[in-house]
Scaffold this motif. Structure first.
Motif, PDB file in Angstrom:
ATOM      1  N   LYS A 118       0.951  -1.359  -0.331  1.00 51.68           N
ATOM      2  CA  LYS A 118      -0.217   0.022  -0.046  1.00 51.68           C
ATOM      3  C   LYS A 118       0.584   1.191   0.040  1.00 51.68           C
ATOM      4  O   LYS A 118       0.651   1.995  -0.123  1.00 51.68           O
ATOM      5  N   LYS A 119       2.376   0.721  -0.227  1.00 51.06           N
ATOM      6  CA  LYS A 119       3.105   2.254  -0.157  1.00 51.06           C
ATOM      7  C   LYS A 119       3.252   3.145  -1.338  1.00 51.06           C
ATOM      8  O   LYS A 119       3.790   4.182  -1.112  1.00 51.06           O
ATOM      9  N   TYR A 120       3.168   2.134  -1.758  1.00 50.08           N
ATOM     10  CA  TYR A 120       3.412   2.671  -3.541  1.00 50.08           C
ATOM     11  C   TYR A 120       2.731   3.446  -4.263  1.00 50.08           C
ATOM     12  O   TYR A 120       1.618   3.727  -3.704  1.00 50.08           O
ATOM     13  N   ARG A 121       3.565   4.636  -4.912  1.00 43.12           N
ATOM     14  CA  ARG A 121       2.799   6.038  -5.295  1.00 43.12           C
ATOM     15  C   ARG A 121       2.975   5.931  -6.713  1.00 43.12           C
ATOM     16  O   ARG A 121       4.433   5.760  -6.669  1.00 43.12           O
ATOM     17  N   ILE A 122       2.215   6.443  -7.353  1.00 43.17           N
ATOM     18  CA  ILE A 122       3.015   7.321  -8.895  1.00 43.17           C
ATOM     19  C   ILE A 122       2.735   8.460  -9.210  1.00 43.17           C
ATOM     20  O   ILE A 122       1.495   9.067  -9.136  1.00 43.17           O
ATOM     21  N   ILE A 123       3.727   9.057  -9.325  1.00 41.68           N
ATOM     22  CA  ILE A 123       4.238  10.569 -10.083  1.00 41.68           C
ATOM     23  C   ILE A 123       4.561  10.922 -11.429  1.00 41.68           C
ATOM     24  O   ILE A 123       4.883  10.126 -11.786  1.00 41.68           O
ATOM     25  N   ILE A 124       3.150  12.094 -12.109  1.00 39.93           N
ATOM     26  CA  ILE A 124       4.137  12.345 -13.053  1.00 39.93           C
ATOM     27  C   ILE A 124       5.502  13.144 -12.816  1.00 39.93           C
ATOM     28  O   ILE A 124       5.190  13.728 -12.254  1.00 39.93           O
ATOM     29  N   HIS A 125       6.656  12.536 -13.562  1.00 36.83           N
ATOM     30  CA  HIS A 125       8.046  13.719 -13.575  1.00 36.83           C
ATOM     31  C   HIS A 125       8.364  13.537 -15.174  1.00 36.83           C
ATOM     32  O   HIS A 125       8.779  12.701 -15.385  1.00 36.83           O
ATOM     33  N   VAL A 175      -3.933  -0.695 -11.317  1.00 39.94           N
ATOM     34  CA  VAL A 175      -3.090  -1.069 -10.309  1.00 39.94           C
ATOM     35  C   VAL A 175      -3.288  -1.413  -8.651  1.00 39.94           C
ATOM     36  O   VAL A 175      -3.345  -2.530  -8.079  1.00 39.94           O
ATOM     37  N   ASN A 176      -4.238  -1.035  -7.464  1.00 39.27           N
ATOM     38  CA  ASN A 176      -5.126  -1.882  -6.829  1.00 39.27           C
ATOM     39  C   ASN A 176      -6.095  -2.610  -7.463  1.00 39.27           C
ATOM     40  O   ASN A 176      -5.650  -3.691  -6.267  1.00 39.27           O
ATOM     41  N   LYS A 177      -6.878  -2.465  -8.245  1.00 37.13           N
ATOM     42  CA  LYS A 177      -7.974  -4.538  -8.816  1.00 37.13           C
ATOM     43  C   LYS A 177      -6.826  -4.967  -8.699  1.00 37.13           C
ATOM     44  O   LYS A 177      -6.759  -6.432  -8.349  1.00 37.13           O
ATOM     45  N   CYS A 178      -5.244  -4.945  -9.568  1.00 36.97           N
ATOM     46  CA  CYS A 178      -4.747  -6.061  -9.396  1.00 36.97           C
ATOM     47  C   CYS A 178      -4.062  -5.889  -8.307  1.00 36.97           C
ATOM     48  O   CYS A 178      -3.465  -7.691  -7.971  1.00 36.97           O
ATOM     49  N   LEU A 179      -2.983  -5.692  -7.190  1.00 41.33           N
ATOM     50  CA  LEU A 179      -2.330  -5.117  -6.101  1.00 41.33           C
ATOM     51  C   LEU A 179      -3.574  -6.280  -4.683  1.00 41.33           C
ATOM     52  O   LEU A 179      -3.749  -7.117  -4.833  1.00 41.33           O
ATOM     53  N   ASN A 180      -4.719  -6.182  -4.755  1.00 40.83           N
ATOM     54  CA  ASN A 180      -6.088  -6.278  -4.026  1.00 40.83           C
ATOM     55  C   ASN A 180      -6.172  -7.535  -4.205  1.00 40.83           C
ATOM     56  O   ASN A 180      -6.220  -8.851  -3.138  1.00 40.83           O
ATOM     57  N   LEU A 181      -6.405  -8.056  -5.880  1.00 35.32           N
ATOM     58  CA  LEU A 181      -6.459  -9.120  -5.951  1.00 35.32           C
ATOM     59  C   LEU A 181      -5.511 -10.212  -6.243  1.00 35.32           C
ATOM     60  O   LEU A 181      -5.227 -11.639  -5.206  1.00 35.32           O
TER      61      LEU A 181
END
Ligand code: NDP
Length: 389
Positions: free
Chosen positions: A233-240, A310-316
């Motif tokens: 749950k600690k991962y986040r994506i940002i645009i750079h 992302v969450n759909k895959c990680l949760n399942l």
């Protein structure tokens, strides 16, 4: 000093070619045991003439005779098809670069783990789909595995000796690709050559399309959640958009650390190859003026709807990433051959999640390659039937 025995799986691709460029700088230090390709026999022949490997393997049998002809009178053994690596190589390898694209890289990566001291993995699909299986072999054969993907290479460097309890957040950066500032609804008429024209990186076609719709980031978060032991749950994506910062770790003690380097895959590659003694030459230095222009922005999920996967895959978990990966591989090919539009890629993956059979295939623990193949085959067929009516 003893030469290091190495192999490059997928030597004709973008990562494979960069790996050979890195090796070329200290050619005398390496004994190249094996180079492999799928179809590009001309490039394989050309590389074999320059780098003089002991063995080459062309996956597609129909090119075998051409490779044989191209390398006649050379002391190079030539193989085709799915020959197990231990049938080709008898000595333990010091280093293997796993750089085949797609889930086709999984079996060769497993074989490389069995016969190599170090395996540098660029082939993210084998991590996404088969990490549970790879891990067993990594443990059994005591192989050191190093991620090559620039974000994961950076997370590895930033978190050496760090435990999960010290970390607040791990940020993976995304350039936003070629369509960052084009409204999503205008993207369906995008042509393949526009999608593969990445503003910062020169990569293979498949990963370039994945970068244009941010599916690449979906895969990268899954990849990171598999490789590293940190809370997913600690991962986040940002645009750079400038792509100089590859990953950022925010620690609970208030410190933020990030890794910056030029958009050149030769940097992570040479670090996995040389470790601390890495003295690669001729890498363009980042101009200090660039540092005053670094920018960051949140990902807009209307612009990049893939991000909700992302969450759909990680949760399942389980085989959901394998299904998404397989479906995406089919869809990217259909897009590259102009059979579907750019937006159909993510749209169809979302439809797969809603299919009545999805849970049956997704919610199984992947213990063997066969388990992965069953989910992979189902997803490929389902995707094709959804698109080609
Ligand atoms: P490319 O498409 O440029 O190269 C892929 C390589 O794999 C080629 O050598 C190709 O052979 C070979 N190959 C393709 N299909 C098969 C198959 N079925 N069996 C055996 N070999 C096959 O890809 P990239 O180098 O861009 O990417 C390689 C991997 O690294 C991917 O998983 C990608 O996601 C990952 N990666 C790439 C980055 C990059 O900057 N390019 C960055 C980070 C990760 P042939 O040339 O004959 O087709």
């Amino acid at each position: 000093m003893k030469k290091r025995n190495i192999a490059i799986l997928g030597s004709t691709g973008s990562i494979g070619t960069s790996t050979l460029e890195v090796i070329k700088k200290k050619r005398s230090k390496f004994n190249i045991e094996l180079l492999t390709a799928n179809n590009n026999y001309k490039k394989l022949i050309e590389q074999a003439k320059i780098f003089k490997p002991n063995n080459v393997l062309i996956n597609n049998k129909k090119h075998y005779k051409k490779v044989k002809k191209g390398l006649k009178n050379k002391k190079i053994k030539i193989y085709f098809g799915n020959v197990p690596l231990n049938n080709i190589i008898s000595n333990k390898l010091d280093y293997t670069m796993s750089a085949i694209v797609g889930v086709a890289g999984l079996q060769p990566t497993i074989e490389a783990i069995k016969i190599s001291k170090i395996v540098a993995i660029a082939n993210k699909e084998s991590i996404i789909c088969g990490w549970e299986i790879l891990s067993k072999f990594i443990k059994r054969y005591k192989t050191k595995v190093l991620p090559v993907d620039s974000e994961h290479f950076s997370i590895m460097e930033l978190t050496k000796g760090i435990s999960d309890s010290e970390i607040e957040e791990i940020i993976i950066t995304a350039s936003g690709g070629p369509f960052l500032n084009i409204p999503n609804k205008k993207l369906n008429r995008i042509k393949p050559n526009q999608a593969i024209n990445h503003p910062n990186w020169k990569m293979g076609k498949k990963i370039s399309v994945d970068s244009a719709n941010l599916m690449n980031k979906v895969f990268e978060v899954i990849e990171a959640s598999k490789i590293f032991k940190f809370n997913k749950k600690k991962y986040r994506i940002i645009i750079h958009p400038e792509s100089y910062v590859h990953s950022i770790v925010r620690f609970k003690n208030g410190l933020i650390k990030m890794i910056l380097y030029n958009t050149d895959m030769k940097i992570p590659i040479s670090n996995t190859l040389y470790g601390k003694r890495n003295h690669i030459l001729n890498i363009k230095k980042i101009d200090s003026k660039v540092l005053s222009k670094l920018s960051f922005q949140n990902v807009n999920s209307n612009q990049f709807p893939s991000i909700k996967l992302v969450n759909k895959c990680l949760n399942l978990g389980f085989l959901a990433p394998t299904i998404v990966n397989a479906s995406n591989e089919v869809l990217v090919n259909l897009f590259l051959t102009k059979k579907i539009g750019f937006l159909d890629i993510v749209r169809t993956i979302n439809k797969i999640f809603k299919d009545k059979d999805f849970n049956k295939y997704a919610k199984r623990k992947p213990d063997t390659i066969k388990d992965i193949q069953i989910a992979d085959n189902w997803a490929r067929l389902k995707t094709l039937t959804m698109c080609v009516r």
